[in-house]
Design a protein around this motif. Structure first.
Motif, PDB file in Angstrom:
ATOM      1  N   ASP A 135      25.408  13.324  -5.490  1.00  0.00           N
ATOM      2  CA  ASP A 135      24.954  14.526  -4.773  1.00  0.00           C
ATOM      3  C   ASP A 135      23.609  14.284  -4.092  1.00  0.00           C
ATOM      4  O   ASP A 135      23.398  14.689  -2.945  1.00  0.00           O
ATOM      5  CB  ASP A 135      24.832  15.708  -5.744  1.00  0.00           C
ATOM      6  CG  ASP A 135      26.182  16.238  -6.203  1.00  0.00           C
ATOM      7  OD1 ASP A 135      27.199  15.913  -5.564  1.00  0.00           O
ATOM      8  OD2 ASP A 135      26.214  16.974  -7.199  1.00  0.00           O
ATOM      9  N   ILE A 136      22.693  13.608  -4.819  1.00  0.00           N
ATOM     10  CA  ILE A 136      21.363  13.324  -4.255  1.00  0.00           C
ATOM     11  C   ILE A 136      21.488  12.401  -3.045  1.00  0.00           C
ATOM     12  O   ILE A 136      20.839  12.610  -2.016  1.00  0.00           O
ATOM     13  CB  ILE A 136      20.437  12.717  -5.325  1.00  0.00           C
ATOM     14  CG1 ILE A 136      20.086  13.778  -6.376  1.00  0.00           C
ATOM     15  CG2 ILE A 136      19.168  12.146  -4.698  1.00  0.00           C
ATOM     16  CD1 ILE A 136      19.388  13.236  -7.602  1.00  0.00           C
ATOM     17  N   SER A 137      22.339  11.381  -3.158  1.00  0.00           N
ATOM     18  CA  SER A 137      22.550  10.450  -2.049  1.00  0.00           C
ATOM     19  C   SER A 137      23.127  11.165  -0.834  1.00  0.00           C
ATOM     20  O   SER A 137      22.705  10.928   0.309  1.00  0.00           O
ATOM     21  CB  SER A 137      23.484   9.318  -2.494  1.00  0.00           C
ATOM     22  OG  SER A 137      23.729   8.434  -1.438  1.00  0.00           O
ATOM     23  N   HIS A 138      24.075  12.060  -1.081  1.00  0.00           N
ATOM     24  CA  HIS A 138      24.700  12.830   0.006  1.00  0.00           C
ATOM     25  C   HIS A 138      23.664  13.722   0.687  1.00  0.00           C
ATOM     26  O   HIS A 138      23.570  13.769   1.919  1.00  0.00           O
ATOM     27  CB  HIS A 138      25.835  13.667  -0.575  1.00  0.00           C
ATOM     28  CG  HIS A 138      26.761  14.208   0.456  1.00  0.00           C
ATOM     29  ND1 HIS A 138      27.839  15.003   0.136  1.00  0.00           N
ATOM     30  CD2 HIS A 138      26.781  14.099   1.801  1.00  0.00           C
ATOM     31  CE1 HIS A 138      28.479  15.346   1.243  1.00  0.00           C
ATOM     32  NE2 HIS A 138      27.851  14.810   2.264  1.00  0.00           N
ATOM     33  N   ILE A 168      19.477  14.937   5.018  1.00  0.00           N
ATOM     34  CA  ILE A 168      18.049  15.146   5.308  1.00  0.00           C
ATOM     35  C   ILE A 168      17.538  14.078   6.271  1.00  0.00           C
ATOM     36  O   ILE A 168      16.789  14.381   7.211  1.00  0.00           O
ATOM     37  CB  ILE A 168      17.227  15.162   4.001  1.00  0.00           C
ATOM     38  CG1 ILE A 168      17.539  16.441   3.217  1.00  0.00           C
ATOM     39  CG2 ILE A 168      15.729  15.062   4.285  1.00  0.00           C
ATOM     40  CD1 ILE A 168      16.992  16.466   1.810  1.00  0.00           C
ATOM     41  N   ILE A 169      17.943  12.814   6.070  1.00  0.00           N
ATOM     42  CA  ILE A 169      17.551  11.733   6.984  1.00  0.00           C
ATOM     43  C   ILE A 169      17.993  12.066   8.404  1.00  0.00           C
ATOM     44  O   ILE A 169      17.237  11.893   9.366  1.00  0.00           O
ATOM     45  CB  ILE A 169      18.165  10.384   6.525  1.00  0.00           C
ATOM     46  CG1 ILE A 169      17.424   9.867   5.287  1.00  0.00           C
ATOM     47  CG2 ILE A 169      18.133   9.352   7.647  1.00  0.00           C
ATOM     48  CD1 ILE A 169      18.095   8.681   4.622  1.00  0.00           C
ATOM     49  N   HIS A 223      20.941   4.372   8.460  1.00  0.00           N
ATOM     50  CA  HIS A 223      20.475   4.810   7.140  1.00  0.00           C
ATOM     51  C   HIS A 223      21.292   6.019   6.672  1.00  0.00           C
ATOM     52  O   HIS A 223      21.665   6.108   5.498  1.00  0.00           O
ATOM     53  CB  HIS A 223      18.992   5.195   7.180  1.00  0.00           C
ATOM     54  CG  HIS A 223      18.066   4.036   7.407  1.00  0.00           C
ATOM     55  ND1 HIS A 223      18.405   2.727   7.127  1.00  0.00           N
ATOM     56  CD2 HIS A 223      16.799   3.990   7.885  1.00  0.00           C
ATOM     57  CE1 HIS A 223      17.411   1.932   7.420  1.00  0.00           C
ATOM     58  NE2 HIS A 223      16.415   2.672   7.892  1.00  0.00           N
ATOM     59  N   TYR A 224      21.535   6.936   7.584  1.00  0.00           N
ATOM     60  CA  TYR A 224      22.347   8.122   7.288  1.00  0.00           C
ATOM     61  C   TYR A 224      23.727   7.696   6.786  1.00  0.00           C
ATOM     62  O   TYR A 224      24.209   8.166   5.753  1.00  0.00           O
ATOM     63  CB  TYR A 224      22.455   8.980   8.548  1.00  0.00           C
ATOM     64  CG  TYR A 224      23.600   9.966   8.578  1.00  0.00           C
ATOM     65  CD1 TYR A 224      23.588  11.096   7.769  1.00  0.00           C
ATOM     66  CD2 TYR A 224      24.690   9.768   9.425  1.00  0.00           C
ATOM     67  CE1 TYR A 224      24.638  12.005   7.798  1.00  0.00           C
ATOM     68  CE2 TYR A 224      25.739  10.663   9.460  1.00  0.00           C
ATOM     69  CZ  TYR A 224      25.714  11.776   8.649  1.00  0.00           C
ATOM     70  OH  TYR A 224      26.757  12.665   8.683  1.00  0.00           O
ATOM     71  N   LEU A 225      24.370   6.780   7.514  1.00  0.00           N
ATOM     72  CA  LEU A 225      25.700   6.327   7.135  1.00  0.00           C
ATOM     73  C   LEU A 225      25.674   5.525   5.834  1.00  0.00           C
ATOM     74  O   LEU A 225      26.599   5.611   5.023  1.00  0.00           O
ATOM     75  CB  LEU A 225      26.311   5.498   8.265  1.00  0.00           C
ATOM     76  CG  LEU A 225      26.702   6.309   9.508  1.00  0.00           C
ATOM     77  CD1 LEU A 225      27.025   5.388  10.662  1.00  0.00           C
ATOM     78  CD2 LEU A 225      27.868   7.231   9.221  1.00  0.00           C
ATOM     79  N   PHE A 226      24.606   4.760   5.617  1.00  0.00           N
ATOM     80  CA  PHE A 226      24.485   4.000   4.378  1.00  0.00           C
ATOM     81  C   PHE A 226      24.466   4.930   3.168  1.00  0.00           C
ATOM     82  O   PHE A 226      25.170   4.704   2.180  1.00  0.00           O
ATOM     83  CB  PHE A 226      23.215   3.135   4.387  1.00  0.00           C
ATOM     84  CG  PHE A 226      22.937   2.496   3.056  1.00  0.00           C
ATOM     85  CD1 PHE A 226      23.609   1.342   2.675  1.00  0.00           C
ATOM     86  CD2 PHE A 226      22.025   3.058   2.169  1.00  0.00           C
ATOM     87  CE1 PHE A 226      23.361   0.756   1.442  1.00  0.00           C
ATOM     88  CE2 PHE A 226      21.780   2.486   0.927  1.00  0.00           C
ATOM     89  CZ  PHE A 226      22.450   1.329   0.568  1.00  0.00           C
TER      90      PHE A 226
END
Length: 201
Positions: A9-12, A17-18, A150-153
Motif C-alpha cells: 500500500d505504501i509503495s502504491h 505521490i511521485i 520512478h512512478y512505474l517502478f
C-alpha cells in the motif's frame, strides 16, 4: 494485515505521490498517459464502493479515500489544469480494447453475481491492464522521463509486494483468491515489460 500488504500500500501510494509531485513541480504532464490515469480512477471508484456499505478498519477506509482523491486529482491535473502540456497525440491507446473484454469477463467470471461483486471483479481485471496505455506511450515515443520511470517502478514494486502478501496469506490463513492472484500476476508481467522497455530505450 501483514507487512507485505502494508508495504505494498505504501509503495502504491508513493508511486501516486511521485507522479503528482512531478506534475505539480514541472507544471507539465508530458510523458504521462491520461488514459492510464482515467483507468486507475475507474479502478478505485468501482473497487471502493463498499465504503458506503462495509467498515473494515480505519486504516482501510483512510487508504481508500486517499487513493480515490489522488486518482481524481491526477486526472484533473492532466485534463484540466495542465491540459496544454498533455501529449494527446502519443496517448492514443484505444481504451475500448481493454474496457469491453474486461467488462465481459467480470460478468462471466466472478465470486457472486451481484452488482458490488461484479464491479469489484471489474476493478481487479481492469487494474491488471490499466498500465497498458502508459507502456504503449513509452514504446511509441521511445522515451520516459526519470520521474515517470520512478512512478512505474514503485507501481511494479507494489505488485511484487502484493504477490508476497498472497503467498503469506495462503500459508498463514489458507486464503486464496484466484481472480485477484491471476490478475495480479498478469499485471506484474506488464511491469516486467516496462523494465525491459526502460533498459532497451
Amino acid at each position: 494485515m501483514n507487512i507485505f500488504r502494508i508495504l505494498g500500500d505504501i509503495s502504491h501510494l508513493l508511486a501516486i505521490i511521485i507522479l503528482l509531485v512531478k506534475i505539480h513541480k514541472s507544471k507539465s504532464c508530458a510523458g504521462i498517459s491520461g488514459k492510464s490515469q482515467i483507468l486507475f480512477a475507474l479502478v478505485f471508484t468501482t473497487r471502493y464502493l463498499d465504503l458506503f456499505t462495509t467498515f473494515i478498519s480505519a486504516y482501510n477506509t483512510v487508504m481508500k479515500v486517499i487513493f480515490l482523491i489522488c486518482a481524481y486529482v491526477t486526472v484533473y491535473m492532466i485534463y484540466v489544469k495542465f491540459r496544454k502540456t498533455f501529449d494527446s497525440e502519443n496517448d492514443s491507446f484505444r481504451l475500448e480494447f481493454l474496457l469491453v473484454p474486461v467488462t465481459g469477463l467480470s460478468f462471466l467470471e466472478n465470486h457472486s453475481f451481484t452488482p458490488l461483486e461484479i464491479l469489484w471483479t471489474f476493478s481487479i481485471y481492469l487494474e491488471s491492464v490499466a498500465i497498458l496505455p502508459q507502456l504503449f506511450m513509452i514504446s511509441k515515443t521511445g522515451e520516459a522521463e526519470t520521474i515517470t520511470t520512478h512512478y512505474l517502478f514503485f507501481l511494479g514494486l507494489y505488485r511484487a509486494l502484493y504477490i508476497a502478501n498472497w503467498v503469506w496469506r495462503y500459508y498463514t490463513e489458507n486464503f486464496y483468491d484466484q481472480i485477484a492472484v491471476v490478475s495480479g500476476v498478469v499485471q506484474t508481467i506488464f511491469y516486467c515489460d516496462f523494465f525491459y522497455l526502460y533498459v532497451t530505450k
